[in-house]
Write a protein that holds these residues in place. Sequence first.
Motif, PDB file in Angstrom:
ATOM      1  N   MET A   1      35.736  -2.623 -34.927  1.00  0.00           N
ATOM      2  CA  MET A   1      34.448  -2.675 -35.615  1.00  0.00           C
ATOM      3  C   MET A   1      34.587  -2.235 -37.066  1.00  0.00           C
ATOM      4  N   LYS A   2      35.397  -1.239 -37.315  1.00  0.00           N
ATOM      5  CA  LYS A   2      35.613  -0.792 -38.699  1.00  0.00           C
ATOM      6  C   LYS A   2      36.253  -1.903 -39.522  1.00  0.00           C
ATOM      7  N   ILE A   3      37.232  -2.593 -38.922  1.00  0.00           N
ATOM      8  CA  ILE A   3      37.885  -3.698 -39.626  1.00  0.00           C
ATOM      9  C   ILE A   3      36.890  -4.816 -39.895  1.00  0.00           C
ATOM     10  N   MET A   4      36.043  -5.124 -38.900  1.00  0.00           N
ATOM     11  CA  MET A   4      35.040  -6.165 -39.072  1.00  0.00           C
ATOM     12  C   MET A   4      34.039  -5.785 -40.168  1.00  0.00           C
ATOM     13  N   SER A   5      33.686  -4.510 -40.224  1.00  0.00           N
ATOM     14  CA  SER A   5      32.763  -4.052 -41.266  1.00  0.00           C
ATOM     15  C   SER A   5      33.356  -4.265 -42.651  1.00  0.00           C
ATOM     16  N   VAL A   6      34.650  -3.972 -42.783  1.00  0.00           N
ATOM     17  CA  VAL A   6      35.328  -4.194 -44.063  1.00  0.00           C
ATOM     18  C   VAL A   6      35.355  -5.678 -44.412  1.00  0.00           C
TER      19      VAL A   6
ATOM     20  N   LEU B   1      33.105 -13.110 -33.958  1.00  0.00           N
ATOM     21  CA  LEU B   1      32.483 -14.421 -34.147  1.00  0.00           C
ATOM     22  C   LEU B   1      31.609 -14.429 -35.393  1.00  0.00           C
ATOM     23  N   LEU B   2      30.894 -13.341 -35.629  1.00  0.00           N
ATOM     24  CA  LEU B   2      30.063 -13.238 -36.823  1.00  0.00           C
ATOM     25  C   LEU B   2      30.917 -13.317 -38.088  1.00  0.00           C
ATOM     26  N   CYS B   3      32.022 -12.563 -38.119  1.00  0.00           N
ATOM     27  CA  CYS B   3      32.905 -12.581 -39.294  1.00  0.00           C
ATOM     28  C   CYS B   3      33.479 -13.972 -39.526  1.00  0.00           C
ATOM     29  N   PHE B   4      33.925 -14.625 -38.451  1.00  0.00           N
ATOM     30  CA  PHE B   4      34.476 -15.977 -38.578  1.00  0.00           C
ATOM     31  C   PHE B   4      33.415 -16.943 -39.099  1.00  0.00           C
TER      32      PHE B   4
ATOM     33  N   PHE C   1      28.589   1.487 -32.514  1.00  0.00           N
ATOM     34  CA  PHE C   1      27.346   0.743 -32.649  1.00  0.00           C
ATOM     35  C   PHE C   1      26.645   1.026 -33.973  1.00  0.00           C
ATOM     36  N   LEU C   2      26.680   2.285 -34.403  1.00  0.00           N
ATOM     37  CA  LEU C   2      26.005   2.627 -35.648  1.00  0.00           C
ATOM     38  C   LEU C   2      26.648   1.923 -36.835  1.00  0.00           C
ATOM     39  N   GLU C   3      27.976   1.878 -36.883  1.00  0.00           N
ATOM     40  CA  GLU C   3      28.668   1.243 -38.005  1.00  0.00           C
ATOM     41  C   GLU C   3      28.360  -0.243 -38.069  1.00  0.00           C
ATOM     42  N   VAL C   4      28.395  -0.898 -36.906  1.00  0.00           N
ATOM     43  CA  VAL C   4      28.121  -2.334 -36.888  1.00  0.00           C
ATOM     44  C   VAL C   4      26.683  -2.610 -37.293  1.00  0.00           C
ATOM     45  N   ASN C   5      25.747  -1.852 -36.729  1.00  0.00           N
ATOM     46  CA  ASN C   5      24.337  -2.076 -37.035  1.00  0.00           C
ATOM     47  C   ASN C   5      24.035  -1.847 -38.509  1.00  0.00           C
TER      48      ASN C   5
END
Length: 290
Positions: free
Chosen positions: A180-185, A271-274, A28-32
Amino acid sequence: MGPIIDKITEWGKEMLQGWVLDNLNTMFLEVNEKVGTIAGEVGRTPSAWNAGIFSMIENLSETVMIPIAGMIISAILCYELITMVMEKNNLHEMGMEFFFRYLVKACVAVLLLSKTFAITMAVFDVGNAIVASAAGVISGSTSMDVTSVLITLFETQLSTMEIGELIGLGIETMLVSLCMKIMSVLITVILYGRMMEIYLSVSVAPIPFATLSNREWGSIGSNYIKGLCALAFQGFFIMVCVGIYSVLVTNITVASNLHLALWSTAAYTILLCFSLFKTGSLSKSIFHAH
């Protein structure tokens, strides 16, 4: 042996519970943190994003592209003169308005070329103002009170789980945390890629601006300006995506089903990344930029 086994079992459960809680906390912290930086990133103008790159692009535009644009304007003005002379029956139907119109067109072409960099930066200043206004309207926050959620909800459910369930949940949270780490990247790539596209477009601005004075070649310049507007307004669409994501995340009911909450968060982040990937093509389609 019974009490010893119970102690070992209890110790194993506590260790697994701590593992799961650490995974959840990190996830959660990484995504936020990453989503929280989006508004700041898209709200920067090219000059504020990286002063060193901006200075290099400005120098390239003024020292490399403007001489080329000057040659293009010269060729276009010569073409315009030949065309206008032929339209006037080889000077037999020539009037003073011909020279005045030609002079005005040449002055406008040179003026546009001399102010090219200022005009392109003005487009992004307008985009920056729109993003700032959107950030004020989008009041939802992507931040979640992780500590409160972990203490009041997660630990309550984890305390009722056996070792097998905890191991499965630990693997599950580890996989979601990796996602989540991949999405952050990917979010970082999208934001930085947009800025790289802006810098590349700005670096060659004098060339398409040099074509604006000609009726046939002017479509190059007009389409370029549409592309600049699309890049500027892409920041607004990114802010809208962040606002939608904020509402979706805050509506997750963690207490009902921990597994559903985990994968719902992952699904919303995907969904956000897309959606962020689609903002560029959406903005260009709206401004009819090719």
